[in-house]
Design an enzyme around this catalytic site. Structure first.
Site, PDB file in Angstrom:
ATOM      1  N   HIS A   1      25.643  21.288 -36.027  1.00  0.00           N
ATOM      2  CA  HIS A   1      26.397  21.576 -37.173  1.00  0.00           C
ATOM      3  C   HIS A   1      25.704  22.394 -38.138  1.00  0.00           C
ATOM      4  O   HIS A   1      24.462  21.892 -38.308  1.00  0.00           O
ATOM      5  CB  HIS A   1      27.092  20.427 -37.851  1.00  0.00           C
ATOM      6  CG  HIS A   1      27.819  19.211 -37.084  1.00  0.00           C
ATOM      7  ND1 HIS A   1      27.191  18.392 -36.266  1.00  0.00           N
ATOM      8  CD2 HIS A   1      29.335  19.002 -37.130  1.00  0.00           C
ATOM      9  CE1 HIS A   1      28.257  17.639 -35.460  1.00  0.00           C
ATOM     10  NE2 HIS A   1      29.517  18.153 -36.218  1.00  0.00           N
TER      11      HIS A   1
ATOM     12  N   HIS B   1      36.385   9.888 -26.858  1.00  0.00           N
ATOM     13  CA  HIS B   1      37.551  10.209 -27.307  1.00  0.00           C
ATOM     14  C   HIS B   1      38.657  10.044 -26.446  1.00  0.00           C
ATOM     15  O   HIS B   1      39.653   9.449 -26.807  1.00  0.00           O
ATOM     16  CB  HIS B   1      37.794  11.718 -27.958  1.00  0.00           C
ATOM     17  CG  HIS B   1      36.714  11.761 -29.185  1.00  0.00           C
ATOM     18  ND1 HIS B   1      36.293  12.948 -29.606  1.00  0.00           N
ATOM     19  CD2 HIS B   1      36.382  10.954 -30.044  1.00  0.00           C
ATOM     20  CE1 HIS B   1      35.421  12.912 -30.592  1.00  0.00           C
ATOM     21  NE2 HIS B   1      35.493  11.735 -30.807  1.00  0.00           N
TER      22      HIS B   1
END
Length: 474
Positions: free
Chosen positions: A140, A309
């Site tokens: 990121h 997820h």
């Protein structure tokens, strides 16, 4: 020498902060160099290059199943797996969780978020990759460079760190993907592209614009959009349709800018259920695909599937991968798993050989993942605090996926499972079955056949036999 005592601030959520006292351990490779500035010493003294030693090895700092250059099913293992080190968990992870303060402070850390510290972490990252034998990394923007007081200052910080990253990458290392961190800062408490505040929407666009530019500059093969940060915890005070429309416009602008700057990487969306909302466009692969279809974006994006997820959305990782694959959307995989008894994203390294085999079955059916790969969106357990634990965790994750690949090769070479599936659907391998699959059999024609054939005789699916064949390969 000892580094000075410091206060370490770690965000445990968007708005809560825990403060702890921490004394960093002795700086590594203490040969007169200082543990400050742009120190370039050995960050992992005593740890040499990790080598393949085979399944009989008892050395924890060796590969037992991953042999990078070995050819499996027509490709080298490294080309099937394309492993990537995730900068945020590996070098910014602190061991903090919603119920506990940080437990880790690596020897090279000084407790600051300065540019000098950012550059030191980057050097540690590439030394780690070199010794681990991994070619790819991902990040990121705010992981690798400190946030500034203004957009201009943040961009300048990022430019300075990215220049060093370009140098350290050289020709040996590659960026699997980059992304913008649009969730930690309080400005994003209502979301980013789904924020109810126009100024936040514009700020997020500026941040993504810059992140796309640096990803392009570093030769990133993909760019990821992390979803799941929408503002609608409840629908009582939310215009859900408006937020989704805004998000679609945001994605359209990202696609246009990608093309404008000549970036040829793949844009990825990661389904993120319950992070942190319960009403999401990206709950799972199918929901995300429906969103892309609705807004005409299906040809512009693929999916980054995270195994943890998948379980949070009520699916298996294999289910999510197959859903993405058969829709032509499988782009990248977050190689992690979750604890089935904990209802939140624990981001553990995947160590279940059966799950890894199912994951690799999808990858092989997909013909591989390139230009995507496997990134280790996984973190050390809170009680694992030694530097060598960083290596051990990645080694077991890489070995597990490699073992899964070897098992898939066994299944394919044996052929029993494939034959079982073929036999199950063999009634469609007929002239009339071909008409149905070609869309040329209407209801009237089907009714005539039903009347002609009478009550169907339904064969056993041999489910237990399929499981026996699968588990015999593990």
């Amino acid at each position: 020498m000892r580094c000075s005592k410091i206060l370490v601030l770690v965000c445990l959520s968007l708005v809560s902060v825990t403060v702890i006292d921490a004394i960093p351990p002795t700086c590594p490779a203490d040969n007169g160099s200082k543990c400050d500035g742009e120190w370039e010493g050995d960050f992992f003294p005593g740890i040499s290059h990790i080598k393949y030693e085979g399944p009989s090895s008892k050395n924890p700092l060796s590969f037992k199943w991953y042999n990078a250059e070995e050819e499996i099913l027509g490709k080298k293992m490294k080309d099937w797996l394309r492993f990537s080190v995730a900068f945020w968990h590996t070098f910014r992870g602190t061991g903090a969780d919603p119920f506990g303060a940080p437990t880790k402070l690596w020897p090279w850390e000084d407790g600051t978020n300065s540019l000098a510290m950012a550059k030191r972490r980057l050097r540690a990252n590439f030394e780690f990759m070199e010794k681990l034998g991994v070619e790819f990394w991902c990040f990121h923007d705010r992981d690798i460079a400190p946030d500034g007081k203004t957009i201009e200052e943040s961009n300048a910080n990022l430019d300075e760190v990215v220049a060093l990253a370009k140098e350290l990458q050289g020709k040996k290392f590659h960026l699997l993907w980059g992304t913008a961190q649009l969730f930690l800062h309080p400005r994003y408490m209502h979301g980013a592209a789904t924020s109810s505040e126009l100024a936040v929407y514009a700020y997020a666009a500026a941040q993504v614009k810059k992140a796309l530019e640096v990803t392009h500059y570093l030769g990133g093969e993909n760019y990821v959009f992390w979803g799941g940060r929408e503002g609608y915890q409840t629908l009582l005070n939310t215009d859900m349709k408006r937020e989704l429309d805004h998000l679609a416009r945001f994605f359209e602008a990202a696609v246009a800018y990608k093309k404008k700057i000549g970036y040829n990487g793949t844009l990825l969306i990661e389904p993120k259920p319950q992070e942190p909302t319960k009403h999401q466009y990206d709950w799972d692969a199918a929901t995300t695909a429906a969103f892309l279809h609705k807004y005409g974006l299906i040809g512009e994006f693929k999916l980054n599937i995270e195994c943890n997820h998948a379980t949070l959305s009520g699916h298996s990782c294999h289910h999510e991968l197959e859903t993405a694959r058969i829709n032509g959307l499988l782009g990248n995989i977050d190689a992690n798993t979750g604890d089935p008894q904990i209802g939140w994203d624990t981001d553990q390294f995947l160590t279940d050989v059966g799950e890894a085999t199912l994951v690799m079955l999808s990858v092989v059916r997909n013909g591989g993942l390139a230009p995507g790969g496997f990134n280790f969106d996984a973190k050390l357990r809170r009680e694992s605090t030694d530097v060598e634990d960083l290596f051990i965790a990645h080694i077991v994750g890489m070995d597990t996926m490699a073992r899964g690949l070897r098992n898939v090769a066994k299944l394919i070479e044996d052929g029993s499972l494939e034959e079982l599936v073929r036999k199950r659907y063999s009634s469609f391998d007929t002239e009339f079955g071909a008409l149905i699959e070609a869309g040329k059999a209407d209801f009237e024609t089907l009714e005539k056949k039903a009347l002609e054939w009478g009550e169907p005789k339904v064969a056993s699916a041999k489910q237990e036999l399929a499981e026996m064949i699968f588990h015999n390969a593990l």
